[in-house]
Design an enzyme around this catalytic site. Structure first.
Site, PDB file in Angstrom:
ATOM      1  N   PRO A 186       0.791  -1.239   0.000  1.00 31.74           N
ATOM      2  CG  PRO A 186      -0.899  -1.571   1.587  1.00 31.74           C
ATOM      3  CD  PRO A 186       0.391  -2.147   1.094  1.00 31.74           C
TER       4      PRO A 186
ATOM      5  CE  LYS B 100       0.765   5.776  -9.901  1.00 30.04           C
ATOM      6  NZ  LYS B 100      -0.205   5.038 -10.666  1.00 30.04           N
TER       7      LYS B 100
HETATM    8  P1  NAD Z   1      -4.306  -3.480  -1.824  1.00 25.75           P
HETATM    9  O1  NAD Z   1      -4.547  -2.829  -0.512  1.00 25.75           O
HETATM   10  O2  NAD Z   1      -5.426  -4.148  -2.543  1.00 25.75           O
HETATM   11  O3  NAD Z   1      -3.129  -4.582  -1.656  1.00 25.75           O
HETATM   12  C1  NAD Z   1      -2.030  -4.456  -0.804  1.00 25.75           C
HETATM   13  C2  NAD Z   1      -1.738  -5.832  -0.225  1.00 25.75           C
HETATM   14  O4  NAD Z   1      -0.551  -5.739   0.565  1.00 25.75           O
HETATM   15  C3  NAD Z   1      -2.855  -6.354   0.698  1.00 25.75           C
HETATM   16  O5  NAD Z   1      -3.281  -7.621   0.224  1.00 25.75           O
HETATM   17  C4  NAD Z   1      -2.177  -6.440   2.075  1.00 25.75           C
HETATM   18  O6  NAD Z   1      -2.630  -7.519   2.857  1.00 25.75           O
HETATM   19  C5  NAD Z   1      -0.727  -6.610   1.671  1.00 25.75           C
HETATM   20  N1  NAD Z   1       0.228  -6.252   2.713  1.00 25.75           N
HETATM   21  C6  NAD Z   1       0.275  -5.127   3.474  1.00 25.75           C
HETATM   22  N2  NAD Z   1       1.338  -5.167   4.315  1.00 25.75           N
HETATM   23  C7  NAD Z   1       1.978  -6.355   4.070  1.00 25.75           C
HETATM   24  C8  NAD Z   1       3.119  -6.976   4.612  1.00 25.75           C
HETATM   25  N3  NAD Z   1       3.831  -6.401   5.575  1.00 25.75           N
HETATM   26  N4  NAD Z   1       3.482  -8.174   4.127  1.00 25.75           N
HETATM   27  C9  NAD Z   1       2.763  -8.765   3.150  1.00 25.75           C
HETATM   28  N5  NAD Z   1       1.658  -8.240   2.588  1.00 25.75           N
HETATM   29  C10 NAD Z   1       1.278  -7.039   3.053  1.00 25.75           C
HETATM   30  O7  NAD Z   1      -3.633  -2.359  -2.755  1.00 25.75           O
HETATM   31  P2  NAD Z   1      -3.555  -2.347  -4.374  1.00 25.75           P
HETATM   32  O8  NAD Z   1      -4.749  -1.702  -4.944  1.00 25.75           O
HETATM   33  O9  NAD Z   1      -3.137  -3.707  -4.830  1.00 25.75           O
HETATM   34  O10 NAD Z   1      -2.342  -1.318  -4.567  1.00 25.75           O
HETATM   35  C11 NAD Z   1      -0.988  -1.692  -4.342  1.00 25.75           C
HETATM   36  C12 NAD Z   1      -0.103  -0.540  -4.756  1.00 25.75           C
HETATM   37  O11 NAD Z   1      -0.327  -0.258  -6.142  1.00 25.75           O
HETATM   38  C13 NAD Z   1      -0.383   0.759  -3.992  1.00 25.75           C
HETATM   39  O12 NAD Z   1       0.837   1.394  -3.727  1.00 25.75           O
HETATM   40  C14 NAD Z   1      -1.248   1.551  -4.972  1.00 25.75           C
HETATM   41  O13 NAD Z   1      -1.126   2.956  -4.781  1.00 25.75           O
HETATM   42  C15 NAD Z   1      -0.659   1.118  -6.300  1.00 25.75           C
HETATM   43  N6  NAD Z   1      -1.577   1.242  -7.446  1.00 25.75           N
HETATM   44  C16 NAD Z   1      -2.866   0.815  -7.345  1.00 25.75           C
HETATM   45  C17 NAD Z   1      -3.705   0.928  -8.451  1.00 25.75           C
HETATM   46  C18 NAD Z   1      -5.152   0.449  -8.373  1.00 25.75           C
HETATM   47  O14 NAD Z   1      -5.918   0.762  -9.307  1.00 25.75           O
HETATM   48  N7  NAD Z   1      -5.553  -0.282  -7.354  1.00 25.75           N
HETATM   49  C19 NAD Z   1      -3.221   1.463  -9.654  1.00 25.75           C
HETATM   50  C20 NAD Z   1      -1.893   1.865  -9.733  1.00 25.75           C
HETATM   51  C21 NAD Z   1      -1.083   1.732  -8.614  1.00 25.75           C
END
Ligand code: NAD
Length: 293
Positions: free
Chosen positions: A66, A169
């Site tokens: 995240p 980004k």
């Molecule tokens: P999300 O919250 O769905 O997924 C994050 C995952 O990380 C969760 O499953 C959580 O359990 C896991 N996590 C957290 N701490 C952890 C740890 N210490 N060890 C292992 N796992 C851990 O978030 P997302 O939507 O997949 O986004 C991820 C990244 O991508 C973010 O930085 C977001 O800004 C970026 N992003 C997201 C999008 C989108 O459309 N969702 C688009 C571009 C970029």
């Protein structure tokens, strides 16, 4: 094919890890969520019981977490102690520039090759393997990361030194937030002055007011191509995520003493829209707030 440790199997990481497995990589996956691990198993990855277990024998280590604090935590608690020295470290999360640079400096001091490689494209692009990666790091590190990123995306671009992937980004998404607010304003002004919105689209989309927010993502239902506006602003790019990126951009602008008045205004408007409980709607829904809804 290579052994890959994949940490963070959420909305984005789940699909990315699945695509690596589909391409034949031996993906050892870890997430704090048992549901995410179960989905990874179904997608052909091998779930690990800890980050350390996932790192065992890894040739590449990919994180999709995240925010900066999660990335720095996983790197300092596990990756910097348990990842093989020969592994290429790839962080695909969107995080603050300062943390990305700090992680890269520590990686270099410990003898690791590392890149920041945030993505453009949402959940559909992560699932479909059509993300764009913007990569910060040395030429040698970029070359080592590229084959893994190619297996998850349609474009992989070397931005420059460590941290510049994150710079690309947030600068891109700040511009996107600004053009979306401006596009909404222009549509609303045109309509209030008696111009049919579709006519305004036909004209502005081939005139100098054109932008991606206008041409590909028109914020009014029934105008231009099919967009989240046609689906009651469900799906697409959530307001909360746009706000996250605008906050990161404002934080970095402050550190760099860059004057970003339009970015600041877009951030202020998205703060207000998000605070009104609209964080789950696509970011083009800010049109409703500007229209007085
Ligand atoms: P999300 O919250 O769905 O997924 C994050 C995952 O990380 C969760 O499953 C959580 O359990 C896991 N996590 C957290 N701490 C952890 C740890 N210490 N060890 C292992 N796992 C851990 O978030 P997302 O939507 O997949 O986004 C991820 C990244 O991508 C973010 O930085 C977001 O800004 C970026 N992003 C997201 C999008 C989108 O459309 N969702 C688009 C571009 C970029």
């Amino acid at each position: 094919m290579a052994r890959v440790a994949f940490i963070g199997l959420g909305n984005m990481g789940g699909g990315m890890a699945a695509n690596l497995a589909k391409k034949g990589h031996d993906v050892r996956a870890f997430d704090l969520s048992a549901d995410a691990l179960a989905r990874a198993r179904e997608a052909g990855c091998l779930p690990a019981a800890s980050v350390e277990e996932a790192l065992d024998g890894a040739e590449a280590v990919i994180t999709m977490l995240p925010a900066g604090k999660h990335v720095e935590g996983v790197y300092s608690d596990a990756i910097f102690t348990a990842a093989p020295q020969s592994a290429i470290l790839i962080d695909c999360s969107t995080i603050d520039v300062a943390t990305a640079k700090r992680v890269a400096e520590t990686a270099a001091a410990k003898g690791y090759a590392a890149v920041d490689a945030p993505v453009s494209g949402g959940i559909a692009a992560a699932n479909g393997g059509t993300l764009t990666f913007m990569v910060g790091g040395s030429d040698a590190a970029f070359e080592r990361a590229q084959p893994f990123l190619v297996d998850m995306g349609k474009a992989v671009i070397h931005a420059g030194a460590s941290g510049t992937g994150q710079v690309a980004k947030i600068a891109n998404n700040m511009l996107l937030g600004i053009t979306m607010v401006g596009t909404c304003e222009a549509f609303l002004l045109a309509r209030k002055l008696g111009l049919d919105p579709q006519k305004f689209f036909d004209i502005a989309s081939v005139s100098s007011g054109q932008s991606w927010s206008m041409t590909s993502y028109a914020p009014l239902p029934g105008v231009g191509p099919t967009t989240p506006a046609d689906n009651d602003y469900q799906g697409g790019f959530a307001t909360a995520l746009m706000l996250k990126d605008l906050r990161l951009a404002m934080e970095a602008a402050g550190t760099a003493h860059a004057d970003t008045p339009m970015g600041a205004k877009a951030a202020e408007l998205y703060e207000k829209f998000n605070a009104a409980g609209q964080g789950g709607l696509d970011f083009s829904a800010i049109l409703r707030m500007l229209d007085g809804d």
